[in-house]
Design an enzyme around this catalytic site. Structure first.
Site, PDB file in Angstrom:
ATOM      1  N   LYS A  74       0.757  -1.367  -0.065  1.00 11.04           N
ATOM      2  CA  LYS A  74       0.079  -0.036  -0.113  1.00 11.04           C
ATOM      3  C   LYS A  74       0.842   1.330   0.103  1.00 11.04           C
ATOM      4  O   LYS A  74       1.716   1.317   0.631  1.00 11.04           O
ATOM      5  CB  LYS A  74      -0.920   0.090   1.404  1.00 11.04           C
ATOM      6  CG  LYS A  74      -2.163   1.028   1.294  1.00 11.04           C
ATOM      7  CD  LYS A  74      -3.302   0.205   0.362  1.00 11.04           C
ATOM      8  CE  LYS A  74      -4.329   1.098   0.122  1.00 11.04           C
ATOM      9  NZ  LYS A  74      -5.408   0.383  -0.464  1.00 11.04           N
ATOM     10  N   GLY A 171     -21.886   5.119   2.467  1.00 12.77           N
ATOM     11  CA  GLY A 171     -20.743   5.370   1.304  1.00 12.77           C
ATOM     12  C   GLY A 171     -21.301   5.086  -0.036  1.00 12.77           C
ATOM     13  O   GLY A 171     -21.377   3.877  -0.429  1.00 12.77           O
TER      14      GLY A 171
HETATM   15  P1  NAD Z   1     -15.336   6.229  -3.074  1.00 11.76           P
HETATM   16  O1  NAD Z   1     -14.251   7.197  -2.715  1.00 11.76           O
HETATM   17  O2  NAD Z   1     -15.518   6.317  -4.705  1.00 11.76           O
HETATM   18  O3  NAD Z   1     -16.600   6.135  -2.353  1.00 11.76           O
HETATM   19  C1  NAD Z   1     -16.292   6.366  -0.799  1.00 11.76           C
HETATM   20  C2  NAD Z   1     -17.662   7.140  -0.395  1.00 11.76           C
HETATM   21  O4  NAD Z   1     -17.682   7.333   0.754  1.00 11.76           O
HETATM   22  C3  NAD Z   1     -17.489   8.787  -1.008  1.00 11.76           C
HETATM   23  O5  NAD Z   1     -18.753   9.037  -1.431  1.00 11.76           O
HETATM   24  C4  NAD Z   1     -17.489   9.547   0.374  1.00 11.76           C
HETATM   25  O6  NAD Z   1     -18.238  10.621   0.239  1.00 11.76           O
HETATM   26  C5  NAD Z   1     -18.458   8.391   1.311  1.00 11.76           C
HETATM   27  N1  NAD Z   1     -18.042   8.560   2.792  1.00 11.76           N
HETATM   28  C6  NAD Z   1     -16.751   8.621   3.517  1.00 11.76           C
HETATM   29  N2  NAD Z   1     -17.040   8.819   4.816  1.00 11.76           N
HETATM   30  C7  NAD Z   1     -18.292   8.712   4.915  1.00 11.76           C
HETATM   31  C8  NAD Z   1     -18.839   8.530   6.153  1.00 11.76           C
HETATM   32  N3  NAD Z   1     -18.420   8.528   7.397  1.00 11.76           N
HETATM   33  N4  NAD Z   1     -20.214   8.246   6.104  1.00 11.76           N
HETATM   34  C9  NAD Z   1     -20.919   8.134   4.899  1.00 11.76           C
HETATM   35  N5  NAD Z   1     -20.194   8.327   3.887  1.00 11.76           N
HETATM   36  C10 NAD Z   1     -18.930   8.620   3.749  1.00 11.76           C
HETATM   37  O7  NAD Z   1     -14.392   4.973  -2.734  1.00 11.76           O
HETATM   38  P2  NAD Z   1     -14.833   3.419  -3.268  1.00 11.76           P
HETATM   39  O8  NAD Z   1     -14.022   3.178  -4.470  1.00 11.76           O
HETATM   40  O9  NAD Z   1     -16.232   3.292  -3.468  1.00 11.76           O
HETATM   41  O10 NAD Z   1     -14.193   2.513  -2.053  1.00 11.76           O
HETATM   42  C11 NAD Z   1     -15.186   2.323  -1.024  1.00 11.76           C
HETATM   43  C12 NAD Z   1     -14.451   1.524   0.022  1.00 11.76           C
HETATM   44  O11 NAD Z   1     -14.083   0.287  -0.370  1.00 11.76           O
HETATM   45  C13 NAD Z   1     -13.122   2.258   0.494  1.00 11.76           C
HETATM   46  O12 NAD Z   1     -12.798   1.933   1.644  1.00 11.76           O
HETATM   47  C14 NAD Z   1     -12.120   1.392  -0.471  1.00 11.76           C
HETATM   48  O13 NAD Z   1     -10.953   1.481   0.307  1.00 11.76           O
HETATM   49  C15 NAD Z   1     -12.854   0.222  -0.328  1.00 11.76           C
HETATM   50  N6  NAD Z   1     -12.234  -0.670  -1.581  1.00 11.76           N
HETATM   51  C16 NAD Z   1     -12.362  -0.160  -2.649  1.00 11.76           C
HETATM   52  C17 NAD Z   1     -12.265  -0.996  -3.667  1.00 11.76           C
HETATM   53  C18 NAD Z   1     -12.378  -0.275  -5.366  1.00 11.76           C
HETATM   54  O14 NAD Z   1     -11.988  -1.228  -6.140  1.00 11.76           O
HETATM   55  N7  NAD Z   1     -12.641   0.997  -5.367  1.00 11.76           N
HETATM   56  C19 NAD Z   1     -11.417  -2.317  -3.703  1.00 11.76           C
HETATM   57  C20 NAD Z   1     -11.128  -2.463  -2.274  1.00 11.76           C
HETATM   58  C21 NAD Z   1     -11.695  -1.945  -1.330  1.00 11.76           C
END
Ligand code: NAD
Length: 371
Positions: A74, A171
């Protein structure tokens, strides 16, 4: 690093762009390390470093459970007003290039298409966001999380029965929104929250009922799906959860490992993040290592099978699925490490020709280890 077996930790600083970052490589004994670039306004260096280490190890566990020939890493960078974003990501790209394929970078919180394009100027060891890359990674993650939800419902009730299900998503970003669309399409009732107004409006347009922020844990549901940030499941929040199962994309949603026991004691089925959110790394690793972005249906089938297995075996042993999955993942990493160590030692032995080979095996081991 010693306790959790980390291989490498690098601190990066680039004066001209204002870049400050940590890169942790947890394990490469199963293959090169994969892990996203997270940009976040960390409170201090310690919290950034701890986040980096935990996320890197989680990537190794994801790879091990999903059968990916890779390990975990990471990179986290400090977001701050003085950061020249384009230059900082190019600087990161140069650092990744110097690792010559030991580490492949991908998207994460704060790092999307624009940022990855800057990294890709400097190195090929990055998941390219454009048509030259593996395609929709959040879609791959959503496919895996969906497979996990399905396995959880079948485990609990013997059927999916989506028309009778309620899912609460915290989220509604890239992954959360894709999941919402899929679930609504199947007839489930989906509600959720997001800190961003525009994101809420978009989700409302897709048929998501937007809840008052902070009330998502208290809403009765079949599944609570964390898709925002990690660390939200702790002593205070666990007692409020009104869902029967927790199953989402967010990395490391447990504040501490023992919170898996707390959920278990409350009779809430917690499906571990690293079992179900590996869709993106399965797809990305397939693209980089085998020249083929793993199709979504394959990802769904693979993660569904692993989740079903984890839930069944954990139930047989009457332990939280988190405990079982962690044990299996750590065991696989250990086996790969031992194999890599033996290979290295026999390579050293072979290079050292007849004298060593004629001596006792123990001696050879000692020499190789200390060299
Ligand atoms: P993203 O940034 O597109 O979406 C995250 C959303 O969460 C945002 O819209 C943000 O405004 C919202 N948010 C943040 N804190 C919040 C809270 N306390 N309450 C409500 N909403 C909140 O991210 P993503 O790509 O959708 O990923 C979501 C999660 O999944 C992350 O933790 C990421 O590490 C994990 N993840 C993502 C992937 C991927 O392929 N994108 C892969 C594995 C894990």
């Amino acid at each position: 690093m010693v306790r959790d077996g980390f291989e490498e930790l690098v601190a990066l600083h680039d004066r001209s762009s204002g870049l400050r970052a940590f890169l942790a490589i947890h394990d490469t004994s199963r293959g090169p390390a994969f892990g996203g670039l997270r940009r976040f306004a960390y409170r201090d260096e310690k919290s950034a470093l701890m986040d980096c280490l935990r996320l890197a190890k989680a990537m190794s566990m994801k790879c091990a459970l999903a059968g990916v020939n890779g390990g975990g890493a990471k990179l986290v960078l400090f977001d701050h007003p003085g950061l020249d974003r384009a230059a900082a990501y190019r600087s990161i790209g140069r650092s990744i290039e110097r690792l010559a394929g030991r580490y492949y970078a991908g998207p994460d919180v704060g790092t999307g298409t624009a940022e990855l394009s800057n990294v890709a100027f400097e190195t090929k060891y990055v998941t390219h966001p454009g048509p030259a890359g593996p395609g929709d990674l959040p879609g791959a993650t959503a496919a895996g999380v969906f497979a996990g939800m399905r396995a959880a419902l079948v485990h609990l009730d013997g059927e999916e029965a989506w028309e009778d299900r309620t899912v609460v998503i915290q989220g509604l970003g890239s992954v959360g929104q894709r999941l919402a669309v899929r679930l609504i399409g199947l007839g489930a009732r989906v509600s959720g929250v997001d800190l961003d107004e525009a994101t809420c409006d978009r989700a409302r347009g897709l048929g998501v009922e937007i809840l008052e922020s902070g009330s998502e844990l208290d809403k009765a549901a079949d599944i609570f799906c964390p898709c925002a940030m990690g660390g939200l499941l702790h002593d205070l929040t666990i007692q409020r959860i009104a869902a029967r199962a927790v199953c989402g994309a967010a990395n490391n949603p447990l504040a501490r490992s023992h919170h898996a026991e707390r959920l278990h004691a409350r009779g809430i089925l917690y499906v571990p993040d690293f079992v179900i959110n590996s869709g993106a790394v399965i797809r990305g690793a397939g693209f980089h290592l085998d020249g083929r972005a793993t199709p979504l249906d394959e990802i769904e089938a693979r993660i569904g099978e692993v989740t079903t297995d984890v839930l069944r075996k954990a139930a047989e042993e009457a332990i939280p699925p988190f405990v079982l999955a962690k044990r299996v993942a750590e065991q696989r990493i250990r086996v790969a490490r031992n194999a890599a160590d033996s290979e290295r030692q026999s390579a050293l032995g072979a290079g050292d020709a007849p004298r060593e080979r004629a001596t006792a095996g123990d001696e050879l081991t000692t020499e190789s280890t200390s060299s």
